[in-house]
Design a protein around this motif. Structure first.
Motif, PDB file in Angstrom:
ATOM      1  N   ARG A  80     -47.900 -22.823   0.917  1.00 33.20           N
ATOM      2  CA  ARG A  80     -49.181 -23.719   1.300  1.00 33.20           C
ATOM      3  C   ARG A  80     -49.349 -25.163   0.910  1.00 33.20           C
ATOM      4  NH1 ARG A  80     -53.476 -25.370  -1.517  1.00 33.20           N
ATOM      5  NH2 ARG A  80     -54.411 -24.234  -3.804  1.00 33.20           N
ATOM      6  N   HIS A  81     -48.954 -25.972  -0.461  1.00 32.74           N
ATOM      7  CA  HIS A  81     -49.298 -27.256  -0.804  1.00 32.74           C
ATOM      8  C   HIS A  81     -48.834 -28.050   0.332  1.00 32.74           C
ATOM      9  CE1 HIS A  81     -51.087 -25.823  -4.339  1.00 32.74           C
ATOM     10  NE2 HIS A  81     -49.683 -24.967  -4.676  1.00 32.74           N
ATOM     11  N   ALA A  84     -51.057 -27.965   2.860  1.00 31.88           N
ATOM     12  CA  ALA A  84     -53.126 -27.733   2.423  1.00 31.88           C
ATOM     13  C   ALA A  84     -53.671 -29.392   3.090  1.00 31.88           C
ATOM     14  CB  ALA A  84     -53.293 -27.904   1.643  1.00 31.88           C
ATOM     15  N   SER A  85     -53.270 -30.672   3.561  1.00 25.75           N
ATOM     16  CA  SER A  85     -53.706 -31.629   3.594  1.00 25.75           C
ATOM     17  C   SER A  85     -53.855 -32.208   5.237  1.00 25.75           C
ATOM     18  CB  SER A  85     -53.357 -32.970   3.290  1.00 25.75           C
ATOM     19  OG  SER A  85     -52.131 -32.626   3.721  1.00 25.75           O
ATOM     20  N   VAL A  89     -60.916 -26.740   6.583  1.00 25.24           N
ATOM     21  CA  VAL A  89     -61.387 -25.319   5.920  1.00 25.24           C
ATOM     22  C   VAL A  89     -63.347 -26.066   5.487  1.00 25.24           C
ATOM     23  CG1 VAL A  89     -61.878 -23.159   5.491  1.00 25.24           C
ATOM     24  CG2 VAL A  89     -60.194 -24.709   4.847  1.00 25.24           C
ATOM     25  N   SER A  95     -70.291 -23.886  -0.167  1.00 23.18           N
ATOM     26  CA  SER A  95     -69.079 -24.499  -1.004  1.00 23.18           C
ATOM     27  C   SER A  95     -69.074 -26.126  -0.624  1.00 23.18           C
ATOM     28  CB  SER A  95     -67.812 -23.663   0.306  1.00 23.18           C
ATOM     29  OG  SER A  95     -67.540 -23.056   0.206  1.00 23.18           O
ATOM     30  N   LEU A  96     -70.225 -26.220  -1.830  1.00 23.38           N
ATOM     31  CA  LEU A  96     -70.479 -27.784  -1.650  1.00 23.38           C
ATOM     32  C   LEU A  96     -70.397 -27.870  -3.241  1.00 23.38           C
ATOM     33  CD1 LEU A  96     -72.113 -28.603   1.369  1.00 23.38           C
ATOM     34  CD2 LEU A  96     -69.582 -29.856   0.708  1.00 23.38           C
ATOM     35  N   TYR A  97     -70.788 -28.971  -4.039  1.00 25.92           N
ATOM     36  CA  TYR A  97     -70.634 -29.261  -5.381  1.00 25.92           C
ATOM     37  C   TYR A  97     -72.157 -29.650  -5.133  1.00 25.92           C
ATOM     38  CZ  TYR A  97     -66.257 -28.632  -7.066  1.00 25.92           C
ATOM     39  OH  TYR A  97     -64.720 -28.065  -6.685  1.00 25.92           O
ATOM     40  N   PHE A 108     -65.205 -36.678  -2.897  1.00 23.49           N
ATOM     41  CA  PHE A 108     -63.919 -35.394  -3.935  1.00 23.49           C
ATOM     42  C   PHE A 108     -62.333 -35.319  -3.006  1.00 23.49           C
ATOM     43  CE2 PHE A 108     -63.875 -31.174  -5.665  1.00 23.49           C
ATOM     44  CZ  PHE A 108     -62.693 -31.755  -7.187  1.00 23.49           C
ATOM     45  N   PHE A 109     -63.458 -33.995  -1.903  1.00 27.83           N
ATOM     46  CA  PHE A 109     -62.763 -33.916  -0.958  1.00 27.83           C
ATOM     47  C   PHE A 109     -61.401 -34.590  -0.606  1.00 27.83           C
ATOM     48  CE2 PHE A 109     -65.799 -30.262  -1.462  1.00 27.83           C
ATOM     49  CZ  PHE A 109     -64.502 -29.310  -2.143  1.00 27.83           C
ATOM     50  N   LEU A 112     -58.862 -35.273  -2.614  1.00 28.70           N
ATOM     51  CA  LEU A 112     -57.603 -33.997  -3.413  1.00 28.70           C
ATOM     52  C   LEU A 112     -57.006 -33.832  -1.989  1.00 28.70           C
ATOM     53  CD1 LEU A 112     -60.507 -30.996  -4.454  1.00 28.70           C
ATOM     54  CD2 LEU A 112     -58.551 -32.889  -5.771  1.00 28.70           C
ATOM     55  N   ASN A 113     -57.727 -34.930  -0.974  1.00 26.05           N
ATOM     56  CA  ASN A 113     -56.514 -34.732   0.175  1.00 26.05           C
ATOM     57  C   ASN A 113     -56.022 -35.791   0.975  1.00 26.05           C
ATOM     58  OD1 ASN A 113     -56.970 -31.913   1.393  1.00 26.05           O
ATOM     59  ND2 ASN A 113     -58.409 -32.409   1.724  1.00 26.05           N
ATOM     60  N   SER A 153     -71.019 -29.479   4.824  1.00 33.67           N
ATOM     61  CA  SER A 153     -69.738 -28.986   4.312  1.00 33.67           C
ATOM     62  C   SER A 153     -68.731 -28.913   6.133  1.00 33.67           C
ATOM     63  CB  SER A 153     -69.980 -27.411   5.240  1.00 33.67           C
ATOM     64  OG  SER A 153     -68.910 -26.424   4.704  1.00 33.67           O
ATOM     65  N   CYS A 156     -66.866 -32.522   5.485  1.00 36.11           N
ATOM     66  CA  CYS A 156     -66.067 -32.771   4.548  1.00 36.11           C
ATOM     67  C   CYS A 156     -64.364 -31.791   4.722  1.00 36.11           C
ATOM     68  CB  CYS A 156     -66.346 -31.467   3.411  1.00 36.11           C
ATOM     69  SG  CYS A 156     -67.332 -32.014   1.653  1.00 36.11           S
TER      70      CYS A 156
ATOM     71  N   MET B 187     -70.157 -20.853  -5.983  1.00 39.29           N
ATOM     72  CA  MET B 187     -70.943 -22.334  -5.059  1.00 39.29           C
ATOM     73  C   MET B 187     -70.034 -22.457  -3.920  1.00 39.29           C
ATOM     74  SD  MET B 187     -73.412 -23.924  -6.063  1.00 39.29           S
ATOM     75  CE  MET B 187     -75.004 -21.911  -6.441  1.00 39.29           C
ATOM     76  N   ARG B 192     -62.797 -23.267  -1.462  1.00 37.00           N
ATOM     77  CA  ARG B 192     -62.113 -24.682  -0.726  1.00 37.00           C
ATOM     78  C   ARG B 192     -61.195 -25.290  -1.696  1.00 37.00           C
ATOM     79  NH1 ARG B 192     -65.338 -27.786   2.967  1.00 37.00           N
ATOM     80  NH2 ARG B 192     -67.491 -27.033   2.333  1.00 37.00           N
TER      81      ARG B 192
END
Lengths: 253, 354
Positions: A80-81, A84-85, A89, A95-97, A108-109, A112-113, A153, A156, B187, B192
């Motif tokens: 998956r890695h 993944a980028s 999704v 699914s947020l901070y 942030f997201f 990561l990508n 969402s 992101c 959360m 994700r």
């Protein structure tokens, strides 16, 4: 990326099965699926029909019990890695901070990508304009309304310009005007070659997809374009097709 | 879990705290040469009062007496091996005899004692005093006390701050780490993250670094409040204290990352922290010295990180220890951190576990 991407297939599932360890629920039961590049594919089904489980296996977040799932020619979740980028999704939950602002979540997201810092500002600005969140960039997510969180969402999920996007119940709790807008936006993404997989239990949404997969008890019981399905069953709406196939059992939501 | 937890905590506290203070390690040197006393014309009796005193101390349940030279005892107290060194002087029998005969001589026993544990110090002085009085009627019998660590005599607050620091770093670091990690699940952000290129180990490192910063801030606050509001003294180096706190917090962050696998929701996460921290408190020597615990519990106490944490924080803050004296304890804490890192790395998940 294997041969499949060359023939335009971006998602291939073969005899995909997921049995949850706890409770032994057979959530997905022999799913075969092919999704082409630039297609909007809608999974339709009642709650508990296996839509989210199927999506989670496609994104690499969940390992199948048996069967094979390839995304962009890469087997999930083992590799998956590698892809993944290229995948975006928007899970069923926001699914947020919650303590971070809209901008911070995006940053942030994006980080990561692997989105370069230079591109981030431009990309974020563009997405927030489209999703009408420009004025909320510095607002903590916890202070936003449900519809706004849903849009953050989605932002992101798209911040890294992915090739495939999964929207799990993206339009739950979204008012009809906004829903209309979302679908317009999805269409524009698809025209740019982005593949979109959505789940929904709102039937009129399904009419807007290129192809529909009807799920029941973990199985794909019917598949085709909206007009194919309506023609095949001699009815006027996708909802009627669904009701016919589920033996008159209505769908909640 | 809701029923099991108070039961477990109560059982551990009950077992750990059931005994009184006992088996306090002290060293006794008896230099007494005895005394030939003329009881009457042509009648002499020989007294060995020093040996009697040493015997009385050995018979005292609260103490575990080792014999040896007083100098070794003093070094031992400084190193934390003994809580006191007792010296019975060469003329002890003679002075005691003459005192009993009504002469005005003092009978003095030297005690070099660790003042960083007031309760233990009181037990030792009480035991020596009682044993001394068992030999005579009490008048003129003296215990000459020298406090170790530069004469440091500490208040109850001084001696509790190191333990409080250890406990805060155990309890709060575990609690907050578990809650924060659990929130990723609650959360939905974890789901994700599972779809981003982030690897499981990278995520683990992210947690460790972020939570460590938080842990350091907490220990900084404990120290600051202690020093500024309560004038707590730190005899040793602040740098060493900071490094020790860092290492100790790291151990518990890693433990929390590992334990987070076992908390399915926030309620369980919140309960896991006290289920670790409270027994740690009972077993760490914070409330009663580990030597005083029942024999079968002592080996378990030596597996508790807080036991080593307390020794280090006390060592730096109260005894002025440096790296030399603390290397053993710091090594054990590092070893525990390594074990927890391995456990955490082995169990950290890269996808939904279902």
């Amino acid at each position: 990326m294997g041969d499949s991407s060359q023939v335009g297939l971006v998602i291939e599932a073969e005899s995909l099965v997921k049995v949850y360890r706890q409770g032994g629920v057979r959530a997905v039961d022999g799913l075969n699926l092919r999704v082409r590049r630039g297609e909007i594919y809608a999974f339709i089904g009642a709650n508990g029909s296996g839509k989210t489980t199927a999506i989670n296996m496609m994104t690499g977040a969940l390992a199948p019990t048996s069967g094979i799932i390839r995304v962009l020619g890469v087997e999930q979740p083992r590799n998956r890695h590698e892809v993944a980028s290229l995948i975006g999704v928007a899970p069923q939950e926001y699914s947020l901070y919650q303590d971070l602002t809209v901008d911070e979540n995006l940053e942030f997201f994006a980080g990561l990508n692997g989105v370069e810092q230079g591109l981030l500002g431009e990309r974020a600005g563009e997405l927030l304009d489209i999703l009408n969140l420009r004025g909320r960039r510095r607002t903590p997510v916890s202070e936003l309304s449900g519809g706004m969180k849903r849009r953050v969402s989605i932002a992101c999920a798209l911040i890294h310009d992915p090739e495939i996007v999964f929207f799990d119940e993206a339009t739950v709790g979204v008012d009809p005007v906004l829903r209309q807008f979302f679908w317009g936006y999805f269409r524009s993404l698809a025209e740019r070659g982005v593949t979109i997989v959505v789940t929904s239990h709102v039937m009129d949404e399904a009419e807007r997809a290129d192809r529909i997969g009807l799920m029941r008890a973990g199985r794909l019981i019917e598949e085709g374009t909206p007009s194919e399905l309506k023609q095949r069953h001699g009815v006027n709406t996708v909802e009627e097709v669904f009701l016919k196939l589920s033996g008159g059992v209505t769908v909640d939501g | 879990m809701m029923i099991a937890m108070p039961a477990i905590v109560m059982v551990i506290f009950g077992l750990a705290l059931s005994g009184e203070v006992k088996n306090i390690p002290i060293l006794v040197q008896n230099l007494d040469v005895g005394y030939e006393a003329q009881a009457g014309p042509g009648v002499s009796i020989s007294v060995e009062s020093g040996a009697d005193l040493a015997e009385a101390l050995q018979g005292d349940d609260s103490l575990r007496v080792v014999t040896g030279s007083y100098e070794d005892g003093v070094t031992g107290v400084d190193d934390g091996d003994y809580f006191a060194a007792v010296r019975i002087p060469a003329d002890f029998s003679e002075r005691l005899y003459r005192r009993m005969r009504g002469e005005d001589v003092d009978v003095v026993v030297d005690v070099y004692v660790d003042g960083t544990k007031p309760a233990i110090r009181a037990s030792i002085l009480g035991a020596v005093g009682d044993s001394l009085r068992s030999l005579g009627d009490g008048g003129g019998l003296e215990v000459a006390q020298v406090l170790a660590f530069g004469g440091a005599e500490y208040s109850g607050l001084d001696v509790s701050i190191p333990s409080v620091m250890g406990f805060v770093l155990t309890f709060l670091v575990l609690l907050i780490s578990l809650i924060i990690i659990n929130r990723e699940t609650a959360m939905g952000t974890l789901q994700r993250l599972y779809t981003t290129p982030l690897t499981a180990f990278e995520r683990l490192l992210g947690y460790v670094i972020a939570l460590l910063v938080l842990g350091m801030m907490m220990s900084g606050v404990v120290l600051l409040v202690g020093v500024v509001f309560f004038q707590v003294t730190v005899r040793g180096s602040f740098t060493l204290l900071f490094i020790s706190a860092f290492l100790y917090a790291l151990t518990h962050v890693l433990l929390a990352v590992f334990l987070s696998n076992f908390a399915r929701n926030e309620l369980q996460a919140v309960q896991l922290a006290p289920i670790i921290a409270l027994p740690s408190m009972a077993l760490s020597g914070m409330l009663v010295p580990v030597n005083s615990l029942p024999d079968y519990i002592q080996p378990i106490a030596r597996l508790v990180p807080l036991y080593y944490g307390n020794r280090v924080f006390e060592g730096v803050m109260l005894k002025g220890y440096g790296v030399g004296e603390l290397s053993g304890d710091l090594l054990v804490i590092s070893g525990m951190a390594a074990v927890f890192l391995i456990l955490a790395a082995m169990t950290v998940k890269d996808r939904i576990d279902a």
